[in-house]
Design a protein around this motif. Structure first.
Motif, PDB file in Angstrom:
ATOM      1  N   LYS A 170       0.729  -4.373   0.076  1.00  0.00           N
ATOM      2  CA  LYS A 170      -0.447  -4.684  -0.735  1.00  0.00           C
ATOM      3  C   LYS A 170      -1.518  -3.603  -0.571  1.00  0.00           C
ATOM      4  O   LYS A 170      -2.090  -3.125  -1.542  1.00  0.00           O
ATOM      5  CB  LYS A 170      -1.005  -6.046  -0.339  1.00  0.00           C
ATOM      6  CG  LYS A 170      -2.251  -6.460  -1.094  1.00  0.00           C
ATOM      7  CD  LYS A 170      -1.922  -7.179  -2.387  1.00  0.00           C
ATOM      8  CE  LYS A 170      -3.170  -7.483  -3.187  1.00  0.00           C
ATOM      9  NZ  LYS A 170      -2.934  -8.454  -4.246  1.00  0.00           N
ATOM     10  N   THR A 173      -0.684  -0.649  -2.566  1.00  0.00           N
ATOM     11  CA  THR A 173      -0.901  -0.808  -4.005  1.00  0.00           C
ATOM     12  C   THR A 173      -2.394  -0.800  -4.331  1.00  0.00           C
ATOM     13  O   THR A 173      -2.777  -0.668  -5.481  1.00  0.00           O
ATOM     14  CB  THR A 173      -0.296  -2.121  -4.556  1.00  0.00           C
ATOM     15  OG1 THR A 173      -1.010  -3.217  -3.993  1.00  0.00           O
ATOM     16  CG2 THR A 173       1.161  -2.235  -4.244  1.00  0.00           C
TER      17      THR A 173
ATOM     18  N   GLY B  77       0.017  -3.133  -9.347  1.00  0.00           N
ATOM     19  CA  GLY B  77      -0.549  -4.142  -8.467  1.00  0.00           C
ATOM     20  C   GLY B  77       0.459  -5.238  -8.183  1.00  0.00           C
ATOM     21  O   GLY B  77       1.414  -5.414  -8.938  1.00  0.00           O
ATOM     22  N   VAL B  78       0.253  -5.963  -7.072  1.00  0.00           N
ATOM     23  CA  VAL B  78       1.233  -6.987  -6.728  1.00  0.00           C
ATOM     24  C   VAL B  78       0.555  -8.208  -6.132  1.00  0.00           C
ATOM     25  O   VAL B  78      -0.482  -8.118  -5.471  1.00  0.00           O
ATOM     26  CB  VAL B  78       2.295  -6.417  -5.744  1.00  0.00           C
ATOM     27  CG1 VAL B  78       1.674  -6.104  -4.401  1.00  0.00           C
ATOM     28  CG2 VAL B  78       3.465  -7.383  -5.593  1.00  0.00           C
ATOM     29  N   VAL B  79       1.138  -9.367  -6.389  1.00  0.00           N
ATOM     30  CA  VAL B  79       0.752 -10.602  -5.714  1.00  0.00           C
ATOM     31  C   VAL B  79       2.040 -11.237  -5.197  1.00  0.00           C
ATOM     32  O   VAL B  79       2.953 -11.508  -5.968  1.00  0.00           O
ATOM     33  CB  VAL B  79       0.035 -11.577  -6.678  1.00  0.00           C
ATOM     34  CG1 VAL B  79      -0.228 -12.908  -5.996  1.00  0.00           C
ATOM     35  CG2 VAL B  79      -1.259 -10.963  -7.187  1.00  0.00           C
ATOM     36  N   PHE B  80       2.122 -11.416  -3.891  1.00  0.00           N
ATOM     37  CA  PHE B  80       3.304 -12.050  -3.303  1.00  0.00           C
ATOM     38  C   PHE B  80       3.077 -13.548  -3.167  1.00  0.00           C
ATOM     39  O   PHE B  80       1.967 -14.040  -3.368  1.00  0.00           O
ATOM     40  CB  PHE B  80       3.575 -11.467  -1.911  1.00  0.00           C
ATOM     41  CG  PHE B  80       3.965 -10.021  -1.920  1.00  0.00           C
ATOM     42  CD1 PHE B  80       5.223  -9.627  -2.348  1.00  0.00           C
ATOM     43  CD2 PHE B  80       3.075  -9.041  -1.505  1.00  0.00           C
ATOM     44  CE1 PHE B  80       5.586  -8.292  -2.345  1.00  0.00           C
ATOM     45  CE2 PHE B  80       3.427  -7.704  -1.502  1.00  0.00           C
ATOM     46  CZ  PHE B  80       4.690  -7.327  -1.925  1.00  0.00           C
ATOM     47  N   LYS B  82       3.026 -15.195  -0.423  1.00  0.00           N
ATOM     48  CA  LYS B  82       1.999 -15.356   0.614  1.00  0.00           C
ATOM     49  C   LYS B  82       1.758 -14.025   1.305  1.00  0.00           C
ATOM     50  O   LYS B  82       2.426 -13.044   1.023  1.00  0.00           O
ATOM     51  CB  LYS B  82       2.394 -16.435   1.618  1.00  0.00           C
ATOM     52  CG  LYS B  82       3.808 -16.327   2.120  1.00  0.00           C
ATOM     53  CD  LYS B  82       4.122 -17.506   3.008  1.00  0.00           C
ATOM     54  CE  LYS B  82       5.538 -17.396   3.544  1.00  0.00           C
ATOM     55  NZ  LYS B  82       5.873 -18.393   4.511  1.00  0.00           N
ATOM     56  N   TYR B  83       0.796 -14.007   2.202  1.00  0.00           N
ATOM     57  CA  TYR B  83       0.393 -12.812   2.949  1.00  0.00           C
ATOM     58  C   TYR B  83      -0.127 -11.701   2.039  1.00  0.00           C
ATOM     59  O   TYR B  83      -0.077 -10.539   2.407  1.00  0.00           O
ATOM     60  CB  TYR B  83       1.540 -12.245   3.787  1.00  0.00           C
ATOM     61  CG  TYR B  83       2.167 -13.229   4.729  1.00  0.00           C
ATOM     62  CD1 TYR B  83       1.385 -13.928   5.647  1.00  0.00           C
ATOM     63  CD2 TYR B  83       3.532 -13.459   4.726  1.00  0.00           C
ATOM     64  CE1 TYR B  83       1.951 -14.825   6.515  1.00  0.00           C
ATOM     65  CE2 TYR B  83       4.115 -14.357   5.598  1.00  0.00           C
ATOM     66  CZ  TYR B  83       3.310 -15.037   6.484  1.00  0.00           C
ATOM     67  OH  TYR B  83       3.881 -15.918   7.347  1.00  0.00           O
ATOM     68  N   SER B  84      -0.587 -12.045   0.835  1.00  0.00           N
ATOM     69  CA  SER B  84      -1.086 -11.000  -0.052  1.00  0.00           C
ATOM     70  C   SER B  84      -2.511 -10.600   0.263  1.00  0.00           C
ATOM     71  O   SER B  84      -2.971  -9.568  -0.174  1.00  0.00           O
ATOM     72  CB  SER B  84      -1.046 -11.474  -1.500  1.00  0.00           C
ATOM     73  OG  SER B  84       0.267 -11.475  -1.973  1.00  0.00           O
ATOM     74  N   VAL B  85      -3.239 -11.460   0.970  1.00  0.00           N
ATOM     75  CA  VAL B  85      -4.638 -11.141   1.254  1.00  0.00           C
ATOM     76  C   VAL B  85      -4.792 -10.847   2.743  1.00  0.00           C
ATOM     77  O   VAL B  85      -3.942 -11.209   3.553  1.00  0.00           O
ATOM     78  CB  VAL B  85      -5.571 -12.295   0.836  1.00  0.00           C
ATOM     79  CG1 VAL B  85      -5.529 -12.478  -0.661  1.00  0.00           C
ATOM     80  CG2 VAL B  85      -5.209 -13.577   1.538  1.00  0.00           C
ATOM     81  N   ALA B 151      -5.887 -12.982  -4.334  1.00  0.00           N
ATOM     82  CA  ALA B 151      -4.887 -11.901  -4.372  1.00  0.00           C
ATOM     83  C   ALA B 151      -4.826 -11.276  -5.768  1.00  0.00           C
ATOM     84  O   ALA B 151      -4.648 -10.055  -5.904  1.00  0.00           O
ATOM     85  CB  ALA B 151      -3.521 -12.449  -3.975  1.00  0.00           C
ATOM     86  N   ILE B 152      -4.999 -12.100  -6.804  1.00  0.00           N
ATOM     87  CA  ILE B 152      -4.970 -11.571  -8.174  1.00  0.00           C
ATOM     88  C   ILE B 152      -6.204 -10.703  -8.429  1.00  0.00           C
ATOM     89  O   ILE B 152      -6.102  -9.587  -8.950  1.00  0.00           O
ATOM     90  CB  ILE B 152      -4.902 -12.741  -9.195  1.00  0.00           C
ATOM     91  CG1 ILE B 152      -3.535 -13.438  -9.079  1.00  0.00           C
ATOM     92  CG2 ILE B 152      -5.109 -12.227 -10.608  1.00  0.00           C
ATOM     93  CD1 ILE B 152      -3.432 -14.740  -9.852  1.00  0.00           C
TER      94      ILE B 152
END
Lengths: 271, 264
Positions: A170, A173, B77-80, B82-85, B151-152
């Protein structure tokens, strides 16, 4: 009610915690009295009064030979060695631990070396340190640093590599380069762990300090204990041991407080 | 509309295991592509290729006509799930990070006027995802839905060419899930985004997507299942009215689960 479900309130917990300590002190008092009754010159289990007299003498009176207050001089000398040694270890854990955890090349290059150093019992290299660095402060500080640094470095590296890969991706990115990623994502999350790891390492650090002081020193808490051992001065040794535990508890509490203040997000999710 | 992303005969292999085989497809700008398929059919591998987390074994992936490097860059860009933030940053700091990395190469932190400007941009983005009143709290104090909103926002503040969503709503409650689907649809329209969404939920895929790609193995060798890779076996562009028909068709199309295939 099942034993596993009985929960004590605050007062109950304090009382439950105090009982064994008080019991221990009472047992000591009884044994001490019994020995002194049998032999009034017994030195092995001195009374609480004798211990506090001896301790106060060292804590208040200026020593005629050195011109210093013995307890103060011992404490400052020991804490200085401990502090510098722990600081060096902490700093190297921060630098090497994070480099090892973040950069695969560094891990490949330094991982095996640190693994080897970590399995050497530090006390075994104390003679080398005395020979190489002399009997002064440097060798004692070096023993503490070398003694605890490998554990801290490896703990830090393991913690950093266990950060979710999603976070690392993340950050990239979001445009972070390796340095920015380390500075903003890895280091801040590593610091609370570093403090935790330092707290765990303080026990061994004291062991190395006392060992080094016992073998070659002329001031320090460990030196004093081993010096007065020759005269069976339990009235000094026991209060000194208690004083050392007090210092250790205070250090631990301070580190815990620092971590909670500085990293609220790391403790039970927020302020 | 033009192709923003082109796959030309792309293969991904790990030793003798083939994960993706001969994937050839174009993705149009401003499309909303849903990726579905059984577990292990290479949806996530496909996403990682676009993300740059890994590179193809063979073939090429072009973004805007340029070959992708196997490295993550801010244009995707990416949003997983979880653990994206980042747990050690407040919502605002999480969103500001992307701006700070671009504008402060050495310290990755901004000060003074530049900080104020980045803060305002980040706050506006947080408002757009519905977190206007939660600027200064940490992710641990947020619900799962709020964390995904964050995250978005974090990804969108970089204005990526493509937004990748890897099962972003998989861990959310059904009600929250609906809210999030509405949010993503709105952001997609308002910002003119190109979105790739990986999901396990076929209904979600058809509800949100303008195009649905199903990944699965074309061929199956019961004695060496790893020797055939998956590819896009089903690819349909959707408009409103044929959605339900297409959904039924896909359900019939996907191969049965591995256990059933073994018994057959």
């Amino acid at each position: 009610m099942r034993v596993v479900n009985i929960k004590l309130n605050r007062g109950g917990r304090l009382l439950a915690g105090a009982i064994p300590i008080i019991a221990m002190l009472i047992v000591y008092g009884v044994m001490s009295a019994a020995r002194l009754e049998a032999n009034e010159y017994d030195k092995v289990l001195p009374t609480f009064g004798a211990m506090s007299d001896a301790f106060l003498r060292l804590a208040i009176e200026t020593d005629a030979r050195t011109g210093q207050i013995t307890l103060l001089a011992d404490t400052l000398a020991s804490l200085r060695r401990l502090g510098i040694g722990a600081a060096i270890a902490t700093l190297s854990a921060l630098v090497f631990g994070i480099a090892l955890g973040v950069v695969p090349t560094v891990r490949a290059a330094l991982g095996p070396l640190i693994g080897i150093i970590a399995v050497i019992p530090p006390i075994a290299i104390l003679p080398i340190l005395f020979i190489a660095l002399g009997l002064g402060e440097t060798s004692k500080i070096a023993l503490i640093a070398i003694g605890i640094a490998p554990f801290m470095i490896r703990d830090m590296a393991a913690h950093v590599s266990a950060l979710p890969v999603e976070q690392i991706i993340k950050a990239q990115t979001l445009g972070a380069n390796s340095w920015q990623l380390t500075l903003r994502v890895v280091v801040p999350q590593a610091l609370p762990r570093l403090i935790h790891s330092l707290r765990l390492s303080m026990g061994p650090a004291w062991v190395f300090l006392i060992s080094a002081e016992a073998i070659a020193s002329n001031v320090g808490l460990g030196y004093r204990i081993f010096l007065v051992r020759r005269y069976l001065s339990m009235d000094i040794i026991l209060p000194y041991v208690a004083w050392i535990s007090l210092l250790a508890i205070a250090t631990d509490a301070l580190l815990m407080l620092l971590s909670r203040r500085a990293y609220p997000w790391a403790h039970e999710g927020g302020r | 509309m033009s192709a923003i992303l082109s796959f030309d005969n792309v293969w991904v292999e790990y030793r003798d295991k083939v994960v993706l085989e001969s994937v050839t497809l174009d993705i149009e700008e401003r499309s909303f592509v849903s990726l579905v398929g059984p577990s292990g059919a290479g949806k996530s591998t496909f996403l990682r290729l676009v993300l740059g987390q890994e590179g193809p074994t063979r073939g090429t992936v072009l973004l805007d006509g340029t070959k992708l490097k196997p490295e993550c860059e801010p244009d995707r860009g990416v949003v997983f799930q979880k653990y994206s933030v980042f747990p050690h940053m407040t919502a605002l700091q999480n969103v500001m990070l992307g701006l700070e990395c671009a504008r402060a190469p050495v310290m990755a932190r901004l000060y003074g006027k530049a900080r104020k400007r980045a803060r305002d941009e980040a706050a506006a983005m947080l408002e757009a995802v519905g977190l206007a009143h939660n600027l200064d709290i940490y992710p641990a104090q947020m619900s799962g839905g709020m964390q995904q909103r964050l995250a978005i926002a974090q990804a969108l503040v970089k204005h990526p060419r493509i937004l990748l969503l890897d099962e972003p709503f998989g861990a959310l409650d059904p009600g929250i899930r609906l809210d999030m689907q509405a949010l993503v649809t709105r952001l997609w329209r308002e910002h003119g985004l190109t979105i790739l969404l990986v999901t396990h939920d076929i209904q979600e895929a058809f509800k949100l997507g303008t195009r649905v790609l199903a990944f699965d193995k074309r061929r199956h060798d019961p004695h060496a299942p790893h020797r055939y890779g998956a590819t896009a076996v089903y690819d349909v562009a959707l408009d409103r009215k044929d959605r339900e028909d297409a959904e039924r068709e896909l359900a019939a199309h996907l191969s049965p689960q591995p256990a059933a295939a073994g018994a057959a």
